[in-house]
Write a protein that holds these residues in place. Structure first.
Motif, mmCIF file in Angstrom:
data_model
loop_
_atom_site.group_PDB
_atom_site.id
_atom_site.type_symbol
_atom_site.label_atom_id
_atom_site.label_comp_id
_atom_site.label_asym_id
_atom_site.label_seq_id
_atom_site.Cartn_x
_atom_site.Cartn_y
_atom_site.Cartn_z
ATOM 1 N N LEU A 53 32.217 34.571 14.048
ATOM 2 C CA LEU A 53 33.395 34.468 14.895
ATOM 3 C C LEU A 53 33.151 33.426 15.972
ATOM 4 C CD1 LEU A 53 34.107 38.273 15.487
ATOM 5 C CD2 LEU A 53 35.088 36.790 13.733
ATOM 6 N N CYS A 54 34.222 32.786 16.447
ATOM 7 C CA CYS A 54 34.097 31.865 17.566
ATOM 8 C C CYS A 54 33.779 32.675 18.824
ATOM 9 C CB CYS A 54 35.376 31.054 17.749
ATOM 10 S SG CYS A 54 36.808 32.011 18.314
ATOM 11 N N ARG A 55 33.397 32.003 19.873
ATOM 12 C CA ARG A 55 32.999 32.684 21.107
ATOM 13 C C ARG A 55 34.102 33.612 21.626
ATOM 14 N NH1 ARG A 55 28.940 30.925 24.927
ATOM 15 N NH2 ARG A 55 28.821 29.044 23.689
ATOM 16 N N GLU A 56 35.334 33.132 21.659
ATOM 17 C CA GLU A 56 36.440 33.930 22.192
ATOM 18 C C GLU A 56 36.694 35.179 21.340
ATOM 19 O OE1 GLU A 56 41.193 33.515 23.191
ATOM 20 O OE2 GLU A 56 39.953 31.706 23.173
ATOM 21 N N CYS A 57 36.717 35.028 20.020
ATOM 22 C CA CYS A 57 36.971 36.178 19.148
ATOM 23 C C CYS A 57 35.803 37.154 19.162
ATOM 24 C CB CYS A 57 37.269 35.715 17.722
ATOM 25 S SG CYS A 57 38.912 34.964 17.551
ATOM 26 N N LEU A 58 34.573 36.657 19.294
ATOM 27 C CA LEU A 58 33.415 37.535 19.407
ATOM 28 C C LEU A 58 33.536 38.404 20.657
ATOM 29 C CD1 LEU A 58 30.585 38.494 18.545
ATOM 30 C CD2 LEU A 58 29.655 36.588 19.866
ATOM 31 N N ARG A 59 33.920 37.786 21.750
ATOM 32 C CA ARG A 59 34.070 38.544 23.005
ATOM 33 C C ARG A 59 35.201 39.565 22.910
ATOM 34 N NH1 ARG A 59 33.126 33.609 27.352
ATOM 35 N NH2 ARG A 59 30.871 33.510 27.057
#
Length: 68
Positions: A53-59
């Motif tokens: 996942l990209c950083r935003e979706c991971l968060r």
């Protein structure tokens, strides 16, 4: 004789991935120096049907998992 300290070891280029959730492209450095290793948000991986996942979706996913 060749001095081993003078031999440059080629590092693989970061692989390009697309976020499984939003499609955002990002780089992943498989050497272990990837940005996700620096994240405090952690999820069990892999999740069926999802890769990285990209950083935003991971968060976002970590925040949702913490609420559940």
């Amino acid at each position: 004789m060749t001095n081993p300290k003078e031999i440059a070891i080629a590092q693989p280029a970061p692989r390009r991935l697309a976020c499984s959730r939003c499609g955002t492209e990002f780089g992943c450095d498989v050497s272990g120096d990837c940005w996700c290793a620096e994240e405090t948000a952690k999820l069990p991986m892999p999740v069926k049907g999802e890769d990285c996942l990209c950083r935003e979706c991971l968060r976002k996913a970590a925040a949702e998992a913490a609420v559940s």
